[in-house]
Structure formats: structure tokens, C-alpha cells
Design a protein around this motif. Structure first.
Motif, PDB file in Angstrom:
ATOM      1  N   UNK A 125      44.049  -1.682  63.585  1.00 46.11           N
ATOM      2  CA  UNK A 125      43.976  -2.661  62.745  1.00 46.11           C
ATOM      3  C   UNK A 125      42.443  -3.043  62.562  1.00 46.11           C
ATOM      4  N   UNK A 126      41.762  -3.461  63.266  1.00 42.85           N
ATOM      5  CA  UNK A 126      40.200  -3.607  63.529  1.00 42.85           C
ATOM      6  C   UNK A 126      39.357  -2.621  62.874  1.00 42.85           C
ATOM      7  N   UNK A 127      39.796  -1.236  63.276  1.00 45.22           N
ATOM      8  CA  UNK A 127      38.727  -0.230  62.724  1.00 45.22           C
ATOM      9  C   UNK A 127      38.989   0.144  61.449  1.00 45.22           C
ATOM     10  N   UNK A 128      40.083  -0.001  60.726  1.00 42.94           N
ATOM     11  CA  UNK A 128      40.564   0.430  59.447  1.00 42.94           C
ATOM     12  C   UNK A 128      39.442  -0.467  58.501  1.00 42.94           C
ATOM     13  N   UNK A 129      39.341  -1.475  58.920  1.00 45.80           N
ATOM     14  CA  UNK A 129      38.488  -2.453  57.881  1.00 45.80           C
ATOM     15  C   UNK A 129      37.005  -2.373  58.196  1.00 45.80           C
ATOM     16  N   UNK A 130      36.980  -2.519  59.520  1.00 49.01           N
ATOM     17  CA  UNK A 130      35.472  -2.536  60.189  1.00 49.01           C
ATOM     18  C   UNK A 130      34.627  -1.242  59.981  1.00 49.01           C
ATOM     19  N   UNK A 131      35.291   0.011  59.646  1.00 50.96           N
ATOM     20  CA  UNK A 131      34.583   1.314  59.637  1.00 50.96           C
ATOM     21  C   UNK A 131      34.040   1.430  58.265  1.00 50.96           C
ATOM     22  N   UNK A 132      34.448   0.633  57.277  1.00 47.35           N
ATOM     23  CA  UNK A 132      34.375   0.733  55.639  1.00 47.35           C
ATOM     24  C   UNK A 132      32.645   0.230  55.564  1.00 47.35           C
ATOM     25  N   UNK A 133      32.184  -0.583  56.077  1.00 44.88           N
ATOM     26  CA  UNK A 133      30.850  -0.913  56.125  1.00 44.88           C
ATOM     27  C   UNK A 133      29.994   0.154  56.397  1.00 44.88           C
ATOM     28  N   UNK A 134      30.343   0.702  57.603  1.00 45.88           N
ATOM     29  CA  UNK A 134      29.620   1.826  57.999  1.00 45.88           C
ATOM     30  C   UNK A 134      29.700   2.990  57.415  1.00 45.88           C
ATOM     31  N   UNK A 135      30.855   3.344  56.582  1.00 48.39           N
ATOM     32  CA  UNK A 135      30.745   4.659  55.722  1.00 48.39           C
ATOM     33  C   UNK A 135      30.545   4.577  54.543  1.00 48.39           C
ATOM     34  N   UNK A 136      30.606   3.143  53.873  1.00 49.53           N
ATOM     35  CA  UNK A 136      30.446   3.058  52.528  1.00 49.53           C
ATOM     36  C   UNK A 136      29.162   2.381  52.059  1.00 49.53           C
ATOM     37  N   UNK A 137      28.783   2.496  51.052  1.00 51.72           N
ATOM     38  CA  UNK A 137      27.587   1.588  50.482  1.00 51.72           C
ATOM     39  C   UNK A 137      28.222   0.201  50.097  1.00 51.72           C
TER      40      UNK A 137
END
Length: 424
Positions: A125-137
Motif C-alpha cells: 500500500x505505501x509503495x503504490x502511491x509513494x513511488x508515483x512522485x518518484x517515477x512521474x512528473x
């Protein structure tokens, strides 16, 4: 959200989307197959059915409360892609246990696997949202969050329908194959190295208290977490109520309960699309209050529509017979609008959580939200079961949901007033 659909062609987003969606599908295929099996084949009283539904919901949610702090630390302190691969590999073993439980009709073994899937989801759960700012603009984060939510709820729809339709043996094979597919998808997720040096605290009680305390000191984040926690307690209560409500109020079979859950899932997905169109990439809570007030209105209408439902004898209605009744469409419209307005309410709050703090802290912020939200969901599940034991009817419990909608509206208004409207 249409302008963000192109993310589904990108390696920086698609493998995560597939792995998450398959996991959500498996969660719901397994959980609903278990709950429907108990409701329609083991128990024969509304009290026992509500109790088992509450127990199953609590068992699945409890790991979020216990392990989210540890999950957040792992996600911020290690490569997120590597953690996701480990989690998805563990899902294969968990579903092997679940498959054995299904083949042997061993309820305790199935509940053990359900707890294991809760642990799996708590760490993912924490990863599926928190990785987005790292991979997306920055301007892609809200759209990516909406796609993850929409994909999750479409997967929930599929898992819910499958859980009601598949035979036990087919479901046992399916959950294992889907777990393998999810692991294969995770192998394609790009690296997401840690952005900070972090010493993991393995004392889950101390770590949870410290994490929630630190995050809740930020007023805007605390208000967002409060709003989401109330919303997810509503979702948990509805999940507990749907099977006994369908069987005992609407005199219908388990496939109708699948229809109820499916409409709720599709509605959340539609709501996430609508709010992305309205906000056009802006992370804002300005539609939160009106969304959840409209939701409260449809909850009240659902109660009045269901309370006038005629009592029936004889065999339980199948989906075709239920849909043929003239008053059915009002019930389904209410359910759909409850879900759509709920999706409009909750999706921007997740985007806010991942964009209002430093990227090195996003996993722990989402984990803190998961701890508080899961606590609220467990409290809602246990509380509604306790209330029904004290004499509250399953239908009367809709007024508890109505009151929680008003509480959500209040918290959303406070959040908007607090200026939780960062612009992308």
C-alpha cells in the motif's frame, strides 16, 4: 484523466499498475469467495452471517494497523521496486495456502490466507502511491493516482464478480495463477532507489506511535488523514453489510451481492475519472465537502428505498429476477451515486498526501494514513457488528453511514479552509 491514459504505455507506470491491479483482483476474489461461501452455505441466520462478514473484514484489515509503520520504513529506506518484487513473490506462497484451504473447505486455513493477503497489501500500500512522485512528473501525479485508483476498483469489480460466480476449485487455481502473474509484472518495475538513509525500527508498536505522531503534527496532513479514515470506515461498514443485507432484506442470492459490490467498485472508478476531469491535474480538496454531502443524500435515499422493499417468501432471487423488479433501479442508482461521489471525495486526498511532503517521506506518510484508516475500518467493522448485536437492524445501520458522511464533510471543509490546496 484521458490525457494521462498514455502513462499506461510507459514502463515507469504500466508494470506497477498491472501488479497493483492483479493484487486487488486476487484480494477480492479470495475474500468474497470466502464470505459468500460462509454466508450462503454455512450460516443460516443474519446474526451469524453479519458476525462472520465482520470477522473476515477485520482479519483482512488488521495487518494494515499492525504493519504499516514497518512497511513505510522499508519503502522509504530501500529500493521500492525491489520491495515490490519481494511482496509479490510472497503473495504466491500466501495464495498457495489459500488454495489448499479452498480445496479442503478448511475455513481456518482460508482465514489464515486472508490475513496473509492483508499483510501483503499492507506492505504494498505505501509503495503504490509513494513511488508515483518518484517515477512521474509533478503534473502527472494526480492523473497517475487516479489511474491507480480506477484500476484498483475495476480489479475489485472483477474479483468481486469472480468470487461470486466461480466454483471453489476454479477459484483456488485462479488465485495462484494471478499471484504468479503479479510477480512477473513486478519484475518490470523500474528501480526506485531510496531518497534518504533510514534506520528501520522493528518495534511495530513504538514505530507506529512515532510515525503517526510525527505525521499528525502537520495539520493539513492530519485533516486529510482524518477525512480519508472516516471514508474508509464507511466503505468497511458497507462491505460488512452487503452480504446479509442482500440475503435478508432483498431476499436475493449471492450473485446479487456481487452486483452490489461491483457497482460500488465501478462507481469509485468513475468518481476518480470525474474528479480528475474537474480538477485538470490540480491537487485540490475544494470538491470534497459537496461530494460527500451528496453521498449522504443518496445513503438516506437508499435507506428509504430499501425500507419499503416488500417481504418475500420462497427461493432467493437470482440477478435476473432481482433486476426485473421495478424498484431495483432506484436501489442500484443510489449505490452507484454513493460510490461515484465517494471516489470524487477520496482520490484527491491521496494525491495531496504524496505531494505535500518531501519525496523521501512519502511512503511513511501514506503508511501513517494506512494505520489510522485501518484502525477506523476495524472500528467500523467491529462497531457495526456490536451495534447489530445490541438490536440495530442491518438496514438501520445505514443511518450510521449517513452520520459518518456528515463527519467526512466537516473534515473536508476544515481541510479546504486550512489551505490544503497546493497547485501543481
Amino acid at each position: 484523466m484521458i490525457q494521462f491514459v498514455g502513462l499506461l504505455t510507459k514502463r515507469r507506470f504500466l508494470p506497477l499498475f498491472v501488479a497493483q491491479s492483479l493484487g486487488a483482483f486476487n484480494d477480492n476474489l479470495f475474500k468474497n469467495a470466502l464470505v459468500f461461501f460462509a454466508t450462503y452455505q454455512i450460516y443460516n441466520s443474519i446474526e451469524a452471517e453479519t458476525r462472520f462478514s465482520a470477522i473476515a473484514t477485520g482479519i483482512f484489515i488488521l495487518p494494515y494497523f499492525l504493519f504499516s509503520a514497518l512497511a513505510g520504513q522499508f519503502a522509504d529506506g530501500y529500493d521500492k521496486a525491489r520491495i515490490m518484487r519481494i511482496i509479490k513473490a510472497a503473495e504466491i506462497g500466501i495464495m498457495a495456502v489459500g488454495a489448499i484451504g479452498i480445496f479442503t473447505a478448511h475455513i481456518e486455513l482460508m482465514l489464515l490466507a486472508l490475513f496473509g493477503m492483508g499483510v501483503h497489501s499492507a506492505f504494498f500500500g505505501p509503495i503504490k502511491y509513494s513511488v508515483l512522485p518518484q517515477h512521474l512528473a509533478d503534473e502527472e501525479v494526480l492523473g497517475g493516482t487516479g489511474l491507480v485508483e480506477a484500476g484498483t476498483y475495476i480489479a475489485i469489480l472483477g474479483g468481486t464478480i469472480a468470487g461470486g460466480l466461480l466454483s471453489a476449485h476454479v477459484a483456488a487455481v485462479a488465485v495462484l495463477l494471478i499471484a504468479i502473474a503479479g510477480w512477473l509484472a513486478s519484475l518490470k518495475i523500474p528501480p526506485a532507489p531510496p531518497l534518504t538513509t533510514l534506520k528501520v525500527d522493528y518495534n511495530i508498536v513504538r514505530a507506529s506511535i512515532r510515525l503517526v505522531g510525527a505525521v499528525m503534527r502537520i495539520r493539513r496532513v492530519a485533516l486529510a488523514i482524518l477525512a480519508m479514515s472516516i471514508f474508509w470506515s464507511i466503505a468497511a461498514i458497507l462491505g460488512v453489510l452487503f452480504p446479509p443485507l442482500v440475503k435478508n432484506v432483498f431476499h436475493a442470492q449471492k450473485d446479487v451481492a456481487s452486483v452490489f459490490l461491483a457497482i460500488f467498485s465501478v462507481g469509485i472508478a468513475i468518481g476518480s475519472v470525474i474528479i480528475n476531469r474537474l480538477l485538470k491535474g490540480e491537487v485540490s480538496a475544494r470538491y470534497g465537502t459537496v461530494s460527500v454531502l451528496v453521498m449522504a443524500g443518496f445513503v438516506a435515499d437508499f435507506y428509504f428505498a430499501a425500507s419499503g422493499w416488500p417481504e418475500r417468501a420462497g427461493p432467493l432471487l437470482n440477478t435476473g429476477a432481482f433486476l426485473a423488479l421495478p424498484s431495483t433501479w432506484r436501489i442500484l442508482l443510489d449505490l452507484g451515486m454513493i460510490a461515484i461521489t465517494g471516489g470524487m471525495f477520496v482520490v484527491p486526498l491521496y494525491a495531496f498526501l504524496t505531494t505535500t511532503v518531501e519525496k523521501s517521506q512519502t511512503s511513511r506518510t501514506v503508511a501513517a494514513n494506512n494505520i489510522v484508516s485501518s484502525g477506523a475500518m476495524v472500528a467500523g467493522s467491529v462497531g457495526i457488528y456490536g451495534a447489530t448485536q445490541l438490536g440495530l437492524s442491518v438496514l438501520g445501520a445505514m443511518w450510521v453511514i449517513f452520520a459518518l458522511c456528515l463527519a467526512s464533510a466537516w473534515s473536508a471543509w476544515l481541510l479546504h479552509r486550512a489551505g490544503a490546496v497546493p497547485h501543481s
